[in-house]
Design an enzyme around this catalytic site. Structure first.
Site, PDB file in Angstrom:
ATOM      1  N   MET A   1      -4.464   5.215   2.262  1.00  0.00           N
ATOM      2  CA  MET A   1      -2.865   5.106   2.747  1.00  0.00           C
ATOM      3  C   MET A   1      -2.262   6.669   2.365  1.00  0.00           C
ATOM      4  O   MET A   1      -3.038   7.593   1.829  1.00  0.00           O
ATOM      5  CB  MET A   1      -2.517   4.039   1.832  1.00  0.00           C
ATOM      6  CG  MET A   1      -2.528   2.880   2.527  1.00  0.00           C
ATOM      7  SD  MET A   1      -1.446   1.690   1.912  1.00  0.00           S
ATOM      8  CE  MET A   1      -1.609   0.340   3.010  1.00  0.00           C
TER       9      MET A   1
ATOM     10  N   ARG B   1      10.739  -3.478 -16.919  1.00  0.00           N
ATOM     11  CA  ARG B   1      10.697  -3.851 -18.023  1.00  0.00           C
ATOM     12  C   ARG B   1      11.637  -2.865 -18.915  1.00  0.00           C
ATOM     13  O   ARG B   1      12.390  -3.182 -19.877  1.00  0.00           O
ATOM     14  CB  ARG B   1       9.274  -3.997 -18.674  1.00  0.00           C
ATOM     15  CG  ARG B   1       9.340  -4.125 -20.158  1.00  0.00           C
ATOM     16  CD  ARG B   1       7.718  -4.313 -20.574  1.00  0.00           C
ATOM     17  NE  ARG B   1       7.553  -4.361 -21.745  1.00  0.00           N
ATOM     18  CZ  ARG B   1       7.350  -3.430 -22.721  1.00  0.00           C
ATOM     19  NH1 ARG B   1       7.372  -2.050 -22.140  1.00  0.00           N
ATOM     20  NH2 ARG B   1       7.102  -3.352 -24.087  1.00  0.00           N
TER      21      ARG B   1
ATOM     22  N   VAL C   1      15.279  -3.107 -18.610  1.00  0.00           N
ATOM     23  CA  VAL C   1      15.901  -4.227 -18.971  1.00  0.00           C
ATOM     24  C   VAL C   1      16.103  -3.830 -20.671  1.00  0.00           C
ATOM     25  O   VAL C   1      17.143  -4.387 -21.386  1.00  0.00           O
ATOM     26  CB  VAL C   1      15.207  -5.427 -18.842  1.00  0.00           C
ATOM     27  CG1 VAL C   1      15.462  -6.670 -19.585  1.00  0.00           C
ATOM     28  CG2 VAL C   1      15.317  -5.771 -17.383  1.00  0.00           C
TER      29      VAL C   1
ATOM     30  N   ASP D   1       2.314   6.719  -2.522  1.00  0.00           N
ATOM     31  CA  ASP D   1       2.091   7.898  -1.545  1.00  0.00           C
ATOM     32  C   ASP D   1       2.231   9.429  -2.105  1.00  0.00           C
ATOM     33  O   ASP D   1       2.010  10.273  -1.738  1.00  0.00           O
ATOM     34  CB  ASP D   1       3.044   7.823  -0.076  1.00  0.00           C
ATOM     35  CG  ASP D   1       2.880   6.750   0.495  1.00  0.00           C
ATOM     36  OD1 ASP D   1       1.743   6.076   0.560  1.00  0.00           O
ATOM     37  OD2 ASP D   1       3.826   6.205   1.218  1.00  0.00           O
TER      38      ASP D   1
ATOM     39  N   ARG E   1      11.165  -4.197   2.948  1.00  0.00           N
ATOM     40  CA  ARG E   1      12.012  -3.307   3.826  1.00  0.00           C
ATOM     41  C   ARG E   1      13.035  -3.941   4.430  1.00  0.00           C
ATOM     42  O   ARG E   1      13.226  -5.051   4.486  1.00  0.00           O
ATOM     43  CB  ARG E   1      10.994  -2.527   5.015  1.00  0.00           C
ATOM     44  CG  ARG E   1       9.645  -2.237   4.367  1.00  0.00           C
ATOM     45  CD  ARG E   1       9.000  -0.964   5.077  1.00  0.00           C
ATOM     46  NE  ARG E   1       7.602  -0.760   4.507  1.00  0.00           N
ATOM     47  CZ  ARG E   1       7.447   0.102   3.606  1.00  0.00           C
ATOM     48  NH1 ARG E   1       8.388   1.073   3.282  1.00  0.00           N
ATOM     49  NH2 ARG E   1       6.201   0.468   3.163  1.00  0.00           N
TER      50      ARG E   1
ATOM     51  N   ARG F   1     -26.254   7.581   5.134  1.00  0.00           N
ATOM     52  CA  ARG F   1     -25.192   7.238   6.227  1.00  0.00           C
ATOM     53  C   ARG F   1     -23.923   8.321   6.084  1.00  0.00           C
ATOM     54  O   ARG F   1     -23.667   8.550   4.983  1.00  0.00           O
ATOM     55  CB  ARG F   1     -24.660   5.954   6.417  1.00  0.00           C
ATOM     56  CG  ARG F   1     -25.545   5.082   7.365  1.00  0.00           C
ATOM     57  CD  ARG F   1     -25.052   3.587   7.344  1.00  0.00           C
ATOM     58  NE  ARG F   1     -25.834   2.887   8.263  1.00  0.00           N
ATOM     59  CZ  ARG F   1     -25.970   1.596   8.278  1.00  0.00           C
ATOM     60  NH1 ARG F   1     -25.618   1.072   7.240  1.00  0.00           N
ATOM     61  NH2 ARG F   1     -26.607   0.864   9.108  1.00  0.00           N
TER      62      ARG F   1
HETATM   63  O1  F6P Z   1       4.595   3.616   1.216  1.00  0.00           O
HETATM   64  C1  F6P Z   1       3.723   2.758   0.909  1.00  0.00           C
HETATM   65  C2  F6P Z   1       2.661   2.600   2.003  1.00  0.00           C
HETATM   66  O2  F6P Z   1       1.547   1.658   1.575  1.00  0.00           O
HETATM   67  C3  F6P Z   1       2.132   3.417   2.662  1.00  0.00           C
HETATM   68  O3  F6P Z   1       0.931   4.249   2.312  1.00  0.00           O
HETATM   69  C4  F6P Z   1       1.733   2.736   4.090  1.00  0.00           C
HETATM   70  O4  F6P Z   1       1.854   3.652   5.077  1.00  0.00           O
HETATM   71  C5  F6P Z   1       3.081   1.660   4.276  1.00  0.00           C
HETATM   72  O5  F6P Z   1       3.427   1.549   2.861  1.00  0.00           O
HETATM   73  C6  F6P Z   1       2.778   0.676   4.774  1.00  0.00           C
HETATM   74  O6  F6P Z   1       3.973  -0.220   4.963  1.00  0.00           O
HETATM   75  P1  F6P Z   1       4.118  -1.774   4.953  1.00  0.00           P
HETATM   76  O7  F6P Z   1       3.466  -2.570   3.911  1.00  0.00           O
HETATM   77  O8  F6P Z   1       5.637  -1.921   5.371  1.00  0.00           O
HETATM   78  O9  F6P Z   1       3.170  -1.780   6.408  1.00  0.00           O
END
Ligand code: F6P
Length: 334
Positions: free
Chosen positions: A170, A21, A24, A128, A72, A163
C-alpha cells in the site's frame, strides 16, 4: 478550556487507539472533558459521539484499528457540511477538535476551521507516511513490519521454486512503505511512484535485463520486486501477467492489501502516538489552532496545518541511493 473532541478519520492505522488513550489521559490530568465522535466526520454531522473517560481507554494501547471507528466522508467538502459540523460543535460546547488521520482528513479540518470558531489540532495517523512536516506517521512503522513479515514468507517459497514474485504494497501514491519494505527484505527491485518520471511507464525491458544479469551472476534464484499500489493499471496481477506472457518468465503476483492496516502497533507507533496525543492536548490547552503535531528528529514539532497540504514529502534520498546501488552491484559485479 473545558471540553475537547477527538475523531479518527480516513484509513485506520495501528496506533490510533494509543493516541486516543494519550489524549484522554492528558485531558483528564488537565481537568478537560473529552468527547469522541464516531465514524470520522460522519459522527460530527450526525452527532454520533461518546464521552471518553480514563476507564474507556484501559487496555487499548496494544490494539489495532480504532475504538471510535473510522470512515471516509466525501460530503465533508461542502459548505453545508462544515456549517452543520460547526453548529453541532457549538451546541456541544466543544472548545477544540483533535483530528487523527491523513491528508484528506486534514483538508476536512482546514475546511471546518473556515466555518467554526473553535480550535483545530491535527495528528498524523496513516500507514502511508505521506504527510509533510513529520518524519513518521502513526501506523507507518507497523505497516512496514507487517509487510516485511509477509515478504519474508514469500521469499521462502520463492527461493524453493527459484521464482520471480511481484509484491504489491500500500501507500496510495507514495513509496514510503515500498522503499522500506524493499530495503528491509533485501528485494532485488522496487517500483515506486517517486522513481518514475511524470507520466512515464514502467520500463519492463529494464526489469527483464536486471533479472537476467542477476541470474547470470547468482545462478537460478528467487527474485522479488516490490511495487507500490496504483502504479500500474490493473496492479501487480496485471503486471505479473504481462511479464509472464511478454517476457516469457514465470512471475507470481502477491497483493498484501489490508493486512498492512491491521495488527497490534509496534513500539515505535505506540510511543509516537502517545507522545503526539499528549502534546496535542497541551497545545490545544495553550490556545494553538490550525496546526499539525508531528515529530522531527525525535522531537515533537508544531507545523502550520496548511503546510501539510502545500508541501510534498520526499523519500529519503540516501535510502533510495543505497538501495539502488545494491541493485546495481548485481548488474556490475567486480
Ligand atoms: O491511506 C491508507 C490506505 O490504506 C492507502 O494505503 C490505500 O490506498 C487506501 O487507504 C485504501 O483506502 P480504502 O480503505 O478507503 O479503500
Amino acid at each position: 478550556m473545558k471540553r475537547i473532541a477527538v475523531l479518527t478519520s480516513g484509513g485506520d492505522a495501528p496506533g490510533m487507539n494509543a493516541c486516543i488513550r494519550a489524549i484522554v489521559l492528558t485531558a483528564h490530568r488537565n481537568q478537560i472533558e473529552v468527547i469522541g465522535f464516531r465514524h470520522g466526520y460522519n459522527g460530527l454531522l450526525k452527532r454520533e459521539y461518546q464521552p471518553l473517560h480514563p476507564g474507556d481507554v484501559v487496555n487499548i494501547i496494544q490494539r489495532g484499528g480504532t475504538i471510535l471507528r473510522s470512515a471516509r466522508c466525501p460530503e465533508f467538502v461542502t459548505v453545508e457540511s462544515a456549517e452543520l459540523a460547526a453548529h453541532n460543535l457549538n451546541g456541544m460546547h466543544i472548545d477544540a477538535l483533535l483530528v487523527i488521520g491523513g491528508n484528506g482528513s486534514f483538508m476536512g479540518a482546514e475546511h471546518l476551521a473556515k466555518y467554526w470558531d473553535g480550535q483545530v489540532v491535527t495528528l498524523p495517523g496513516t500507514i502511508d507516511n505521506d504527510i509533510a512536516g513529520t518524519d513518521g506517521t502513526i501506523g507507518y512503522y507497523t505497516a512496514i513490519d507487517t509487510a516485511l513479515e509477509a515478504i519474508d514468507k514469500v521469499r521462502d517459497t520463492a527461493d524453493a521454486f527459484e521464482r520471480i514474485f511481484l509484491i504489491e504494497v500500500m501507500g496510495r501514491h507514495a513509496g514510503f512503505i515500498g522503499l522500506n519494505a524493499a530495503i528491509g527484505s533485501g528485494a532485488e527491485q522496487m517500483l515506486l511512484p517517486e522513481l518514475l518520471d511524470d507520466g512515464k511507464a514502467i520500463d519492463l525491458s529494464q526489469i527483464m535485463r536486471h533479472i537476467k544479469v542477476t541470474r547470470q551472476k547468482r545462478g537460478m534464484c528467487s527474485y522479488i520486486i516490490i511495487i507500490t499500489e496504483n502504479l500500474y493499471p490493473g496492479g501487480a496481477s496485471a503486471l505479473a501477467d504481462k511479464l509472464t506472457k511478454e517476457m516469457n518468465v514465470d512471475c507470481k503476483p502477491v497483493i498484501l492489501g489490508y493486512i498492512q492496516r491491521g495488527g497490534s502497533p509496534v513500539s515505535m507507533d505506540r510511543i509516537l502516538a502517545t507522545k503526539l496525543g499528549a502534546y496535542a492536548v497541551e497545545a490545544a490547552r495553550d490556545g494553538k489552532h490550525l496546526i499539525m503535531v508531528g515529530e522531527q528528529n525525535h522531537r515533537v514539532v508544531e507545523i502550520p496545518l496548511e503546510q501539510t497540504r502545500t508541501e510534498k514529502k520526499p523519500l529519503d534520498p540516501y535510502l533510495v541511493e543505497i538501495q539502488q546501488d545494491f541493485f546495481d552491484m548485481v548488474k556490475n559485479p567486480t
